[in-house]
Design a protein around this motif. Structure first.
Motif, PDB file in Angstrom:
ATOM      1  N   LEU A  63       0.892  -1.116   0.006  1.00 48.44           N
ATOM      2  CA  LEU A  63      -0.086   0.047  -0.089  1.00 48.44           C
ATOM      3  C   LEU A  63       1.101   1.126  -0.069  1.00 48.44           C
ATOM      4  CD1 LEU A  63      -1.451  -2.207   2.328  1.00 48.44           C
ATOM      5  CD2 LEU A  63      -3.027  -0.559   2.267  1.00 48.44           C
ATOM      6  N   THR A  64       0.641   2.146  -1.104  1.00 48.85           N
ATOM      7  CA  THR A  64       1.428   3.272  -1.149  1.00 48.85           C
ATOM      8  C   THR A  64       0.607   4.530  -1.193  1.00 48.85           C
ATOM      9  OG1 THR A  64       3.069   2.138  -2.314  1.00 48.85           O
ATOM     10  CG2 THR A  64       3.192   4.382  -2.377  1.00 48.85           C
ATOM     11  N   ALA A  65       0.740   5.692  -0.285  1.00 52.94           N
ATOM     12  CA  ALA A  65      -0.179   6.614  -0.187  1.00 52.94           C
ATOM     13  C   ALA A  65       0.648   7.817  -0.782  1.00 52.94           C
ATOM     14  CB  ALA A  65      -0.463   7.117   1.185  1.00 52.94           C
ATOM     15  N   LEU A  72       5.264  10.743  -2.316  1.00 57.56           N
ATOM     16  CA  LEU A  72       4.778   9.954  -1.014  1.00 57.56           C
ATOM     17  C   LEU A  72       4.492  10.936   0.086  1.00 57.56           C
ATOM     18  CD1 LEU A  72       7.665   7.331  -1.243  1.00 57.56           C
ATOM     19  CD2 LEU A  72       5.182   6.978  -2.121  1.00 57.56           C
ATOM     20  N   LEU A  73       3.452  10.388   0.887  1.00 56.60           N
ATOM     21  CA  LEU A  73       2.918  11.010   1.982  1.00 56.60           C
ATOM     22  C   LEU A  73       4.092  10.437   3.198  1.00 56.60           C
ATOM     23  CD1 LEU A  73      -0.748  10.787   2.615  1.00 56.60           C
ATOM     24  CD2 LEU A  73       0.525  12.670   1.878  1.00 56.60           C
ATOM     25  N   THR A  74       4.530  11.520   3.983  1.00 55.09           N
ATOM     26  CA  THR A  74       5.147  11.304   5.299  1.00 55.09           C
ATOM     27  C   THR A  74       4.638  11.592   6.290  1.00 55.09           C
ATOM     28  OG1 THR A  74       6.064  13.704   4.954  1.00 55.09           O
ATOM     29  CG2 THR A  74       7.311  12.226   3.640  1.00 55.09           C
ATOM     30  N   GLY A  75       5.236  11.118   7.421  1.00 54.05           N
ATOM     31  CA  GLY A  75       4.249  11.348   8.586  1.00 54.05           C
ATOM     32  C   GLY A  75       3.561  10.155   8.886  1.00 54.05           C
ATOM     33  N   ILE A  76       3.702   9.065   8.293  1.00 52.19           N
ATOM     34  CA  ILE A  76       3.093   7.613   8.459  1.00 52.19           C
ATOM     35  C   ILE A  76       3.890   6.811   7.831  1.00 52.19           C
ATOM     36  CG2 ILE A  76       0.853   8.448   7.918  1.00 52.19           C
ATOM     37  CD1 ILE A  76       0.553   7.718   5.310  1.00 52.19           C
ATOM     38  N   ASP A  77       3.613   5.361   8.298  1.00 49.56           N
ATOM     39  CA  ASP A  77       4.383   4.241   7.723  1.00 49.56           C
ATOM     40  C   ASP A  77       4.000   4.303   6.223  1.00 49.56           C
ATOM     41  OD1 ASP A  77       5.540   3.913   9.978  1.00 49.56           O
ATOM     42  OD2 ASP A  77       4.478   2.073  10.585  1.00 49.56           O
ATOM     43  N   ASN A  78       4.859   4.392   5.086  1.00 46.25           N
ATOM     44  CA  ASN A  78       4.357   4.601   3.804  1.00 46.25           C
ATOM     45  C   ASN A  78       5.833   4.361   2.824  1.00 46.25           C
ATOM     46  OD1 ASN A  78       2.930   5.041   1.472  1.00 46.25           O
ATOM     47  ND2 ASN A  78       3.591   7.353   1.582  1.00 46.25           N
ATOM     48  N   PRO A  79       5.552   3.321   2.049  1.00 48.19           N
ATOM     49  CA  PRO A  79       4.514   2.273   2.020  1.00 48.19           C
ATOM     50  C   PRO A  79       4.497   1.378   2.852  1.00 48.19           C
ATOM     51  CG  PRO A  79       6.346   1.899   0.505  1.00 48.19           C
ATOM     52  CD  PRO A  79       6.712   3.071   1.236  1.00 48.19           C
ATOM     53  N   VAL A  80       3.619   0.526   2.909  1.00 48.36           N
ATOM     54  CA  VAL A  80       3.428  -0.865   3.759  1.00 48.36           C
ATOM     55  C   VAL A  80       2.988  -1.783   3.225  1.00 48.36           C
ATOM     56  CG1 VAL A  80       3.020   0.705   5.872  1.00 48.36           C
ATOM     57  CG2 VAL A  80       0.965  -0.074   4.479  1.00 48.36           C
ATOM     58  N   ALA A 113      -5.287  13.109  -0.136  1.00 49.15           N
ATOM     59  CA  ALA A 113      -4.593  12.162  -0.360  1.00 49.15           C
ATOM     60  C   ALA A 113      -5.294  10.876  -1.019  1.00 49.15           C
ATOM     61  CB  ALA A 113      -3.643  11.551   0.433  1.00 49.15           C
ATOM     62  N   TRP A 114      -4.412   9.649  -1.748  1.00 47.30           N
ATOM     63  CA  TRP A 114      -5.048   8.568  -2.258  1.00 47.30           C
ATOM     64  C   TRP A 114      -4.094   7.453  -2.011  1.00 47.30           C
ATOM     65  CZ3 TRP A 114      -3.495   5.881  -6.747  1.00 47.30           C
ATOM     66  CH2 TRP A 114      -2.578   6.243  -7.404  1.00 47.30           C
ATOM     67  N   PHE A 115      -4.332   6.341  -2.163  1.00 48.28           N
ATOM     68  CA  PHE A 115      -3.518   5.308  -2.166  1.00 48.28           C
ATOM     69  C   PHE A 115      -3.687   4.316  -3.094  1.00 48.28           C
ATOM     70  CE2 PHE A 115      -6.561   3.779   0.800  1.00 48.28           C
ATOM     71  CZ  PHE A 115      -6.676   2.545   0.802  1.00 48.28           C
ATOM     72  N   GLN A 116      -2.447   3.264  -3.624  1.00 46.07           N
ATOM     73  CA  GLN A 116      -2.554   2.384  -4.553  1.00 46.07           C
ATOM     74  C   GLN A 116      -1.937   1.256  -3.878  1.00 46.07           C
ATOM     75  OE1 GLN A 116       0.458   2.305  -8.278  1.00 46.07           O
ATOM     76  NE2 GLN A 116      -1.497   2.963  -9.164  1.00 46.07           N
ATOM     77  N   VAL A 117      -2.620   0.099  -4.208  1.00 44.76           N
ATOM     78  CA  VAL A 117      -2.032  -1.255  -3.842  1.00 44.76           C
ATOM     79  C   VAL A 117      -1.785  -1.863  -4.827  1.00 44.76           C
ATOM     80  CG1 VAL A 117      -3.141  -3.160  -2.394  1.00 44.76           C
ATOM     81  CG2 VAL A 117      -3.950  -1.019  -1.661  1.00 44.76           C
ATOM     82  N   LEU A 193      -7.619  22.293 -15.749  1.00 43.49           N
ATOM     83  CA  LEU A 193      -6.463  22.560 -14.722  1.00 43.49           C
ATOM     84  C   LEU A 193      -5.625  21.116 -14.979  1.00 43.49           C
ATOM     85  CD1 LEU A 193      -6.886  19.854 -12.262  1.00 43.49           C
ATOM     86  CD2 LEU A 193      -8.777  21.214 -11.455  1.00 43.49           C
ATOM     87  N   SER A 194      -4.350  20.993 -14.129  1.00 43.40           N
ATOM     88  CA  SER A 194      -3.340  20.153 -14.463  1.00 43.40           C
ATOM     89  C   SER A 194      -3.332  19.241 -13.473  1.00 43.40           C
ATOM     90  CB  SER A 194      -2.232  20.764 -14.839  1.00 43.40           C
ATOM     91  OG  SER A 194      -2.213  21.471 -15.858  1.00 43.40           O
ATOM     92  N   LEU A 195      -2.918  17.976 -13.459  1.00 46.81           N
ATOM     93  CA  LEU A 195      -2.974  16.982 -12.406  1.00 46.81           C
ATOM     94  C   LEU A 195      -1.559  16.324 -12.553  1.00 46.81           C
ATOM     95  CD1 LEU A 195      -4.254  15.741  -9.792  1.00 46.81           C
ATOM     96  CD2 LEU A 195      -5.386  14.169 -11.361  1.00 46.81           C
ATOM     97  N   PRO A 196      -0.634  16.444 -11.531  1.00 44.15           N
ATOM     98  CA  PRO A 196       0.682  15.791 -11.669  1.00 44.15           C
ATOM     99  C   PRO A 196       0.450  14.307 -11.513  1.00 44.15           C
ATOM    100  CG  PRO A 196       0.646  17.387  -9.884  1.00 44.15           C
ATOM    101  CD  PRO A 196      -0.659  17.267 -10.172  1.00 44.15           C
ATOM    102  N   ALA A 197       1.538  13.692 -12.223  1.00 41.15           N
ATOM    103  CA  ALA A 197       1.950  12.207 -12.107  1.00 41.15           C
ATOM    104  C   ALA A 197       1.638  11.807 -10.731  1.00 41.15           C
ATOM    105  CB  ALA A 197       3.315  11.793 -12.601  1.00 41.15           C
ATOM    106  N   ARG A 198       0.633  10.702 -10.641  1.00 44.67           N
ATOM    107  CA  ARG A 198       0.273  10.254  -9.256  1.00 44.67           C
ATOM    108  C   ARG A 198      -0.167  11.346  -8.196  1.00 44.67           C
ATOM    109  NH1 ARG A 198       4.726   7.458 -11.020  1.00 44.67           N
ATOM    110  NH2 ARG A 198       4.476   5.263 -11.330  1.00 44.67           N
TER     111      ARG A 198
END
Length: 439
Positions: A63-65, A72-80, A113-117, A193-198
């Motif tokens: 799981l990657t947030a 990548l989100l910080t302040g949490i365990d990531n990825p797990v 945020a969102w996450f991919q598995v 609007l523009s949306l960055p990669a991931r």
């Protein structure tokens, strides 16, 4: 029938459905990549996440947030990593997967945020459920499909309702998005609007388009583009969260714009008494179409003049337009067909178009309780379907509607299975005749 927004947070079962003819239900994802488009860190909101592994081998999942800018989100365990055992279900809150403390001081509650598995094992499927402490926000969905064009068929913008859009870009390059708020008469407002990669964007639809109200039957079209010759995917996915003051919330995935159909089957409708059912239809083509809408009883016969005034009925949808133009309560099936009486009637709905260009959804609920559920149409029937979340205790219930839209009778078996080891807890066998529906 889709659960009426009263589900437990930690379900203990999942349900597998096998059949030998066309049935309309959620298919299992034949993929090892699952995209969850909404991850909230609001302390008053919980996100329950379910994984089901129908294969005969254990599945290690990663799981990657990601945040708004694709970082990548910080302040949490990531990825797990987690393991979903063979033929089993894994259920946790999102904060438990990412080992988030409760309360969670490291992250701003407004973080988007969102996450991919990902997993090397195929056919994993998932479900997520959003709930706050007062249960005024309570809904979930399976996982959205990525596409270059996605459509939100259910949009509510008025003094009592607002629509939140969540768009993710799981690709490896930035994309340019065009948002169109399309009225039933095919007129529209466009925003870019523009949306960055991931990356991910969470938008209030009224704020995005600068409006305070949208005509009943409006929809939102999102088209994605990338720089020419980049050779990269430009597919995005979306999830809408429709919130109503004093009522239930709706969670609904965007549908791929390429899912343009001739026939739509809706296995569940309920009218009269305390029930209300509404139909949303969109014509994606540049030409007008005529749709024929038929209401069937559970046994596959048409409702007749003992119950309603007209059946079937026809409507014309202009190019790029939706059901509802110029008519009050144009999507209300009770008024559309002229259903009569006080006792609740249940059945199913068939919509047929003169061109392969339509799609839609159906909403049913109890207005007096503020409870509502929405189900999208399916592109094709399934001979095997998997429902990754059911709840059957502590005052909660899960309903399942099965429709045989084929020409031959079919044997159907429904298995309820334990979450931890896949043990069969109950079996239901039936035979569905052509056109018959069981709920």
């Amino acid at each position: 029938m889709k659960p009426m927004r009263r589900l437990v947070q930690r379900p203990v079962f999942h349900l597998v459905l096998w059949a030998s003819a066309i049935l309309w239900a959620l298919p299992a994802h034949a993929s090892s990549t699952l995209n969850f488009p909404r991850l909230s860190f609001d302390e008053s909101t919980y996100t329950g996440v379910t994984f089901v592994n129908p294969s005969d081998q254990d599945a290690v999942i990663t799981l990657t947030a990601y945040g708004e800018n694709g970082q990548l989100l910080t302040g949490i365990d990531n990825p797990v990593q987690e393991t979903v055992r063979a033929n089993s279900q894994l259920v946790k809150l999102a904060r438990e997967y990412f080992d988030l403390p409760d309360p969670q001081p490291q992250l701003d509650p407004a973080t988007v945020a969102w996450f991919q598995v990902t997993s090397p094992v195929d056919e994993l499927t998932g479900f997520f459920l959003l709930i706050n402490g007062t249960q005024t926000e309570f809904d979930g969905a399976d996982l959205p499909t990525t596409s270059q064009r996605i459509v939100f068929n259910e949009v509510r913008l008025d003094s009592d309702s607002n629509t939140e859009l969540n768009i993710i870009n799981p690709g490896d390059v930035s994309v340019d998005l065009e948002f169109r708020l399309v009225s039933p008469d095919s007129s529209f407002i466009s925003k870019l609007l523009s949306l960055p990669a991931r990356g991910v964007v969470r938008l209030d639809a009224a704020t995005l388009f600068g409006v305070v109200q949208a005509t009943d039957g409006s929809y939102i079209d999102v088209i994605s583009q990338v720089p020419p010759f980049s050779g990269s995917s430009r597919e995005v996915a979306g999830f809408a969260f429709v919130k109503t003051q004093g009522g239930d919330s709706l969670g609904l995935n965007a549908q791929p714009g390429g899912d343009q159909l001739t026939s739509l089957y809706f296995p569940q409708m309920a009218v009269l008494g305390p029930w209300k059912t509404e139909l949303s239809l969109v014509n994606y083509s540049f030409r007008p179409v005529i749709v024929t809408i038929s209401a069937f009883k559970a046994d596959g016969t048409l409702f007749d003049t003992n119950d309603l005034q007209n059946n079937p009925i026809t409507r014309t949808l202009a190019a790029n337009s939706s059901l509802g133009e110029g008519e009050e309560d144009a999507r209300d099936l009770e008024k559309m067909f002229g259903f009569m009486g006080s006792d609740t009637l249940e059945g199913w709905l068939l919509v047929e178009s003169t061109s392969q260009s339509i799609n839609g959804s159906i909403s049913y609920g109890l207005p007096s309780l503020g409870s509502v559920a929405t189900v999208i149409s399916s592109a094709e029937g399934q001979t095997r379907a998997l429902f990754s979340h059911i709840a059957t205790s502590a005052g909660y219930f899960t309903g399942v509607a099965m429709l045989n839209s084929g020409q031959l009778a079919t044997n159907v078996r429904v298995l309820a299975m334990a979450s931890d080891d896949g043990e069969v807890l109950g079996v239901y066998n039936t035979v569905l005749r052509p056109g018959q529906r069981v709920s």
